[in-house]
Design an enzyme around this catalytic site. Structure first.
Site, PDB file in Angstrom:
ATOM      1  N   ARG A   1       0.826  -1.211   0.000  1.00  0.00           N
ATOM      2  CA  ARG A   1       0.000   0.000   0.000  1.00  0.00           C
ATOM      3  C   ARG A   1       0.860   1.261   0.000  1.00  0.00           C
ATOM      4  O   ARG A   1       0.437   2.305  -0.452  1.00  0.00           O
ATOM      5  CB  ARG A   1      -0.913   0.026   1.221  1.00  0.00           C
ATOM      6  CG  ARG A   1      -1.929  -1.085   1.217  1.00  0.00           C
ATOM      7  CD  ARG A   1      -2.883  -0.921   2.371  1.00  0.00           C
ATOM      8  NE  ARG A   1      -3.809   0.182   2.162  1.00  0.00           N
ATOM      9  CZ  ARG A   1      -4.286   0.973   3.132  1.00  0.00           C
ATOM     10  NH1 ARG A   1      -3.890   0.794   4.358  1.00  0.00           N
ATOM     11  NH2 ARG A   1      -5.130   1.916   2.862  1.00  0.00           N
TER      12      ARG A   1
ATOM     13  N   ARG B   1       1.435   2.937  -3.345  1.00  0.00           N
ATOM     14  CA  ARG B   1       0.385   3.637  -4.078  1.00  0.00           C
ATOM     15  C   ARG B   1       0.721   5.117  -4.170  1.00  0.00           C
ATOM     16  O   ARG B   1       1.350   5.689  -3.288  1.00  0.00           O
ATOM     17  CB  ARG B   1      -0.976   3.424  -3.412  1.00  0.00           C
ATOM     18  CG  ARG B   1      -1.216   4.235  -2.152  1.00  0.00           C
ATOM     19  CD  ARG B   1      -2.487   3.741  -1.469  1.00  0.00           C
ATOM     20  NE  ARG B   1      -2.887   4.583  -0.363  1.00  0.00           N
ATOM     21  CZ  ARG B   1      -2.346   4.543   0.857  1.00  0.00           C
ATOM     22  NH1 ARG B   1      -1.343   3.724   1.113  1.00  0.00           N
ATOM     23  NH2 ARG B   1      -2.787   5.329   1.805  1.00  0.00           N
TER      24      ARG B   1
ATOM     25  N   CYS C   1       1.904  31.721  30.013  1.00  0.00           N
ATOM     26  CA  CYS C   1       2.207  30.290  30.124  1.00  0.00           C
ATOM     27  C   CYS C   1       2.294  29.855  31.584  1.00  0.00           C
ATOM     28  O   CYS C   1       3.033  30.437  32.372  1.00  0.00           O
ATOM     29  CB  CYS C   1       3.525  29.992  29.417  1.00  0.00           C
ATOM     30  SG  CYS C   1       4.129  28.333  29.724  1.00  0.00           S
TER      31      CYS C   1
ATOM     32  N   CYS D   1       6.094  28.698  32.444  1.00  0.00           N
ATOM     33  CA  CYS D   1       7.234  29.619  32.424  1.00  0.00           C
ATOM     34  C   CYS D   1       7.594  30.041  33.854  1.00  0.00           C
ATOM     35  O   CYS D   1       6.731  30.081  34.739  1.00  0.00           O
ATOM     36  CB  CYS D   1       6.907  30.858  31.592  1.00  0.00           C
ATOM     37  SG  CYS D   1       7.207  30.650  29.819  1.00  0.00           S
TER      38      CYS D   1
ATOM     39  N   ASN E   1       1.161  18.017  39.719  1.00  0.00           N
ATOM     40  CA  ASN E   1       0.137  18.392  38.742  1.00  0.00           C
ATOM     41  C   ASN E   1      -1.107  18.908  39.465  1.00  0.00           C
ATOM     42  O   ASN E   1      -1.650  18.233  40.344  1.00  0.00           O
ATOM     43  CB  ASN E   1      -0.211  17.182  37.870  1.00  0.00           C
ATOM     44  CG  ASN E   1      -0.966  17.566  36.615  1.00  0.00           C
ATOM     45  OD1 ASN E   1      -1.911  18.351  36.650  1.00  0.00           O
ATOM     46  ND2 ASN E   1      -0.556  16.997  35.498  1.00  0.00           N
TER      47      ASN E   1
ATOM     48  N   SER F   1      -1.388  20.413  25.684  1.00  0.00           N
ATOM     49  CA  SER F   1      -2.054  21.701  25.803  1.00  0.00           C
ATOM     50  C   SER F   1      -1.093  22.889  25.788  1.00  0.00           C
ATOM     51  O   SER F   1      -1.505  24.016  25.588  1.00  0.00           O
ATOM     52  CB  SER F   1      -2.873  21.727  27.093  1.00  0.00           C
ATOM     53  OG  SER F   1      -2.040  21.432  28.196  1.00  0.00           O
TER      54      SER F   1
ATOM     55  N   HIS G   1       7.929  20.288  28.276  1.00  0.00           N
ATOM     56  CA  HIS G   1       7.665  19.645  29.558  1.00  0.00           C
ATOM     57  C   HIS G   1       7.279  18.184  29.365  1.00  0.00           C
ATOM     58  O   HIS G   1       6.868  17.769  28.290  1.00  0.00           O
ATOM     59  CB  HIS G   1       6.522  20.352  30.292  1.00  0.00           C
ATOM     60  CG  HIS G   1       5.182  20.176  29.640  1.00  0.00           C
ATOM     61  ND1 HIS G   1       4.813  20.852  28.503  1.00  0.00           N
ATOM     62  CD2 HIS G   1       4.130  19.382  29.948  1.00  0.00           C
ATOM     63  CE1 HIS G   1       3.589  20.494  28.145  1.00  0.00           C
ATOM     64  NE2 HIS G   1       3.145  19.592  29.002  1.00  0.00           N
TER      65      HIS G   1
ATOM     66  N   HIS H   1      14.220   0.599  28.572  1.00  0.00           N
ATOM     67  CA  HIS H   1      14.096   1.108  27.204  1.00  0.00           C
ATOM     68  C   HIS H   1      13.102   2.256  27.159  1.00  0.00           C
ATOM     69  O   HIS H   1      12.292   2.418  28.070  1.00  0.00           O
ATOM     70  CB  HIS H   1      13.661  -0.004  26.247  1.00  0.00           C
ATOM     71  CG  HIS H   1      12.339  -0.618  26.605  1.00  0.00           C
ATOM     72  ND1 HIS H   1      12.217  -1.629  27.537  1.00  0.00           N
ATOM     73  CD2 HIS H   1      11.083  -0.354  26.187  1.00  0.00           C
ATOM     74  CE1 HIS H   1      10.951  -1.968  27.662  1.00  0.00           C
ATOM     75  NE2 HIS H   1      10.230  -1.195  26.857  1.00  0.00           N
TER      76      HIS H   1
END
Ligand code: H2U
Ligand code: ZN
Length: 340
Positions: free
Chosen positions: A27, A30, A51, A54, A76, A160, A165, A295
């Site tokens: 594919r 194509r 912000c 910042c 958070n 957002s 970050h 990993h």
């Protein structure tokens, strides 16, 4: 019969998760009729008074960020997990099971500079981010079974805020994706007495066709079983269970290879490349984690240009993941964008 995997639809096996993926290389041949538009990205200011990441600015909960110089970590304000949650199992019916889950969510600002991305930061400053990843894993790993370090980058990924970050989520359970890898690596170790990913690394070194970039301690490949068009797997060349195993030279070389990989990504479609990336290492559990190898996964959504995104819909939602361009072709494209 001689079969050319670059011509025929086939399924590839992911030994790390135990899942299959459908590859349809025919594919990719194509003709592409859509425009490959160049997206002009507005240059951002180095500081944005609006912000919430910042330095010196006010956040949603009323806290003011310090005048940080390098990295900055905060809880958070809209955490998905809360530390003061008791652990209770609720089973109203065998088919209706739940368990309350303590945890913590933090935001990690990579740099005070609003206009940079990890790819654009100095290697020295990327290394400071690596140090924070290690510190966070070390601290939260003492209290939680799993610490997820990740970065969700780009509007297309639902991020957002363009200020560079990442996030850290810790919880007292092994999440689904991690559990698959835990079971697969553990089983492989029980059978072979070797690490699945270190064995895989040796095979990829030999074949070379899926290697994107490498240095003394690190290797980046487009894994044989990659789902996302330009998905990569970054792994240390020597045994490492977790980020907390990284010593100074490993951290420096990691910062260096991140700079090269992320620059190659940015050059692919000449945009600041969107992706979700994150680290997987041995969970903090009492059971054996001997098969584990640290990993990082990079899952970028883009397919053909800055705006053509791969959607995981239809067959993929209902049956299994599918890709067109082969991981071997993707590795070749990425190698072309390496800066040094
Ligand atoms: P993402 O754009 O990658 O989702 O990261 C932004 C995070 O920052 C998001 O998880 C948090 C959001 O909850 N946030 C704060 O903690 N404080 C704020 O003032 C706004 C956003
Ligand atoms: Zn900012």
């Amino acid at each position: 019969m001689e079969i050319d995997l670059h011509q025929r639809p086939h399924r590839r096996f992911n030994p790390l998760t135990g899942e299959w993926i459908l590859v349809s290389p025919q594919r990719a041949l194509r003709p592409w009729q859509g425009q490959v538009e160049r997206v002009t990205e507005a240059r951002r200011p180095t500081y944005d008074p609006q912000c919430y990441l910042c330095p010196r600015n006010l956040r949603a909960n009323g806290d003011r960020n310090p005048n940080y110089r390098h990295t900055f970590v905060f809880v958070n304000d809209f955490s998905a997990l809360l530390p003061d949650t008791p652990r209770v199992e609720i089973e109203e019916h065998p088919l209706l099971r739940a368990v309350t889950m303590p945890g913590e969510c933090r935001v990690l600002c990579f740099s005070p500079r609003h206009d940079l991305s990890l790819a654009e930061m100095e290697v020295e400053d990327i290394r400071r981010v690596v140090d924070v990843w290690v510190e966070q894993t070390n601290e939260l790993g003492k209290r939680y079974r799993w610490v997820q370090i990740f970065e969700n980058k780009g509007e297309i990924m639902g991020c957002s805020n363009p200020h560079p970050h990442g996030q850290v989520w810790a919880l007292d359970a092994i999440p689904n994706e991690v559990m698959k890898e835990h079971l697969q690596q553990t089983r492989y170790y029980q059978e072979q007495r070797r690490s699945l990913l270190l064995d895989y690394l040796a095979v990829e070194k030999q074949r070379a066709e899926r290697i994107v970039v490498e240095n003394e301690y690190w290797l980046v490949v487009t894994p044989y079983w990659a789902i996302w068009p330009f998905e990569t797997l970054l792994l240390p060349k020597i045994p490492m269970l977790r980020l907390t195993d990284l010593k100074k030279p490993h951290r420096w070389t990691l910062a260096e290879i991140l700079k090269r990989l992320l620059t190659a990504y940015d050059r692919l479609f000449q945009i600041s490349f969107p992706y979700s990336m994150g680290w997987h290492g041995a969970p903090f559990i009492e059971e054996s984690v001997l098969g584990w190898q640290l990993h990082a996964h990079f899952y970028p959504p883009l397919l053909r240009s800055a705006t053509v995104k791969k959607f995981m819909v239809g067959f993929e939602m209902l049956a299994e993941a599918q890709r067109d361009i082969t991981p071997e072709q993707a590795a070749e494209r990425l190698r072309e964008g390496l800066p040094f």
